[in-house]
Write a protein that holds these residues in place. Structure first.
Motif, PDB file in Angstrom:
ATOM      1  N   ALA A   1       0.815   3.853  -2.853  1.00  0.00           N
ATOM      2  CA  ALA A   1       0.667   5.327  -2.688  1.00  0.00           C
ATOM      3  C   ALA A   1       1.556   6.271  -3.097  1.00  0.00           C
ATOM      4  CB  ALA A   1       0.419   5.499  -1.148  1.00  0.00           C
ATOM      5  N   GLU A   2       2.978   5.856  -2.813  1.00  0.00           N
ATOM      6  CA  GLU A   2       3.996   6.839  -3.196  1.00  0.00           C
ATOM      7  C   GLU A   2       4.064   7.071  -4.783  1.00  0.00           C
ATOM      8  OE1 GLU A   2       7.509   4.744  -1.512  1.00  0.00           O
ATOM      9  OE2 GLU A   2       6.863   5.309   0.581  1.00  0.00           O
ATOM     10  N   GLU A   3       3.847   5.945  -5.366  1.00  0.00           N
ATOM     11  CA  GLU A   3       3.904   5.865  -7.060  1.00  0.00           C
ATOM     12  C   GLU A   3       2.796   6.707  -7.653  1.00  0.00           C
ATOM     13  OE1 GLU A   3       4.393   1.905  -7.979  1.00  0.00           O
ATOM     14  OE2 GLU A   3       6.630   1.777  -7.273  1.00  0.00           O
ATOM     15  N   SER A   4       1.586   6.601  -6.911  1.00  0.00           N
ATOM     16  CA  SER A   4       0.425   7.038  -7.535  1.00  0.00           C
ATOM     17  C   SER A   4       0.697   8.874  -7.752  1.00  0.00           C
ATOM     18  CB  SER A   4      -0.855   6.687  -6.888  1.00  0.00           C
ATOM     19  OG  SER A   4      -0.850   7.524  -5.520  1.00  0.00           O
ATOM     20  N   GLY A   5       1.082   9.405  -6.603  1.00  0.00           N
ATOM     21  CA  GLY A   5       1.183  10.705  -6.924  1.00  0.00           C
ATOM     22  C   GLY A   5      -0.129  11.594  -6.543  1.00  0.00           C
TER      23      GLY A   5
ATOM     24  N   GLU B   1      -1.808  10.246   0.274  1.00  0.00           N
ATOM     25  CA  GLU B   1      -0.728  10.734   1.027  1.00  0.00           C
ATOM     26  C   GLU B   1      -0.853  10.056   2.464  1.00  0.00           C
ATOM     27  OE1 GLU B   1       0.770  15.029   2.649  1.00  0.00           O
ATOM     28  OE2 GLU B   1      -0.743  15.177   1.231  1.00  0.00           O
ATOM     29  N   ASP B   2      -1.967   9.971   2.926  1.00  0.00           N
ATOM     30  CA  ASP B   2      -2.140   9.204   4.301  1.00  0.00           C
ATOM     31  C   ASP B   2      -1.577   7.743   4.142  1.00  0.00           C
ATOM     32  OD1 ASP B   2      -3.031  11.692   5.236  1.00  0.00           O
ATOM     33  OD2 ASP B   2      -5.166  11.213   5.107  1.00  0.00           O
ATOM     34  N   TRP B   3      -1.828   7.071   3.268  1.00  0.00           N
ATOM     35  CA  TRP B   3      -1.433   5.779   3.019  1.00  0.00           C
ATOM     36  C   TRP B   3       0.086   5.589   2.808  1.00  0.00           C
ATOM     37  CZ3 TRP B   3      -6.209   4.786  -0.904  1.00  0.00           C
ATOM     38  CH2 TRP B   3      -7.302   4.934  -0.247  1.00  0.00           C
TER      39      TRP B   3
ATOM     40  N   ILE C   1       0.668  -1.095   0.008  1.00  0.00           N
ATOM     41  CA  ILE C   1       0.032  -0.054  -0.065  1.00  0.00           C
ATOM     42  C   ILE C   1       0.729   1.331   0.070  1.00  0.00           C
ATOM     43  CG2 ILE C   1      -1.690   1.399   1.412  1.00  0.00           C
ATOM     44  CD1 ILE C   1      -2.751  -1.407   2.201  1.00  0.00           C
ATOM     45  N   ARG C   2       1.865   1.316   0.804  1.00  0.00           N
ATOM     46  CA  ARG C   2       2.866   2.419   0.886  1.00  0.00           C
ATOM     47  C   ARG C   2       3.539   2.647  -0.445  1.00  0.00           C
ATOM     48  NH1 ARG C   2       4.382   0.127   6.136  1.00  0.00           N
ATOM     49  NH2 ARG C   2       6.379  -0.341   5.244  1.00  0.00           N
TER      50      ARG C   2
END
Length: 223
Positions: free
Chosen positions: A31-35, A40-42, A27-28
């Motif tokens: 989330a980092e790759e999605s932008g 952001e919270d994930w 999940i992290r």
């Protein structure tokens, strides 16, 4: 998109059981790759938060009477169909017979499970017969592995169960085996003894939901 939906999708898509730690990492990373702002919270999601979501998801499936349920094994979480649908699943997949174990294999597994690590000689002292054949079969099936060597003359091999053993019998850890605490202290014969100590029937895996005893296999396997 809710966290519970993401966790559900990941567990469903995972080819193998997946832990809350592995889920939180996935999940992290996503989330980092999605932008995207909502992710952001994930990026700081923790295994404990994921575990709470898994618990919530499991309750939801139970409350709504779904055909699937969440089960935690030794390696993590997975979806399985509820036992009540077993006949329907077998009708759909008639050629996929479940892996089955003979009574001698179950007895040998029970001795190893409750007394591991254990030598072959000590297993044979309890069983009263040679276990070469049946021991090799359960090793080949990935239920037992070599765990080292005993500090004894000749350095005999020590045998112990694997994570696949836990998955096969539907338990998360060895303490979940039936009567685990009591059966670990039952007095049993060891190699070199010649007495009437209790035999392997006292160490039984019968009655467990994951047991798959096979009447087609016989004690003749113990060549």
């Amino acid at each position: 998109m809710e966290l519970i939906q993401i966790v559900e999708a990941l567990i469903f898509a995972a080819p193998e059981p997946i832990s809350s730690q592995e889920l939180s990492k996935a999940i992290r990373r996503a989330a980092e790759e999605s932008g995207e702002a909502f992710a952001e919270d994930w990026q700081k999601i923790t295994p404990s938060q994921v575990q709470a979501t898994i618990d919530e998801l499991g309750e939801l499936y139970a409350e709504t009477g779904r055909a699937m349920q969440l089960v935690e094994g030794a390696s993590g979480w997975r979806f399985v169909t509820r036992p009540v649908f077993a006949d329907w699943v077998r009708a759909l997949l008639p050629t996929m017979r479940p892996e089955r174990l003979s009574p001698p294999a179950l007895e040998t597994l029970a001795i190893i499970a409750y007394r591991q690590p254990i030598t072959k000689a000590d297993i044979e002292a309890v069983r009263g017969v040679s276990v070469d054949g049946v021991l090799q079969k359960i090793i080949d099936r990935g239920l037992v592995k070599i765990g080292g060597r005993a500090d004894l003359p000749g350095k005999p091999l020590l045998y112990e169960t694997t994570d696949s053993f836990l998955e096969h019998f539907g338990v998360k850890e060895l303490d979940d085996l039936p009567n685990a605490e009591e059966l670990r202290i039952v007095e049993l014969p060891t190699a070199g003894e010649d007495d009437d100590a209790p035999k392997a029937e006292q160490l039984s895996l019968s009655g467990m939901s994951g047991e798959k005893a096979d009447s087609d296999e016989t004690a003749d396997e113990e060549e």
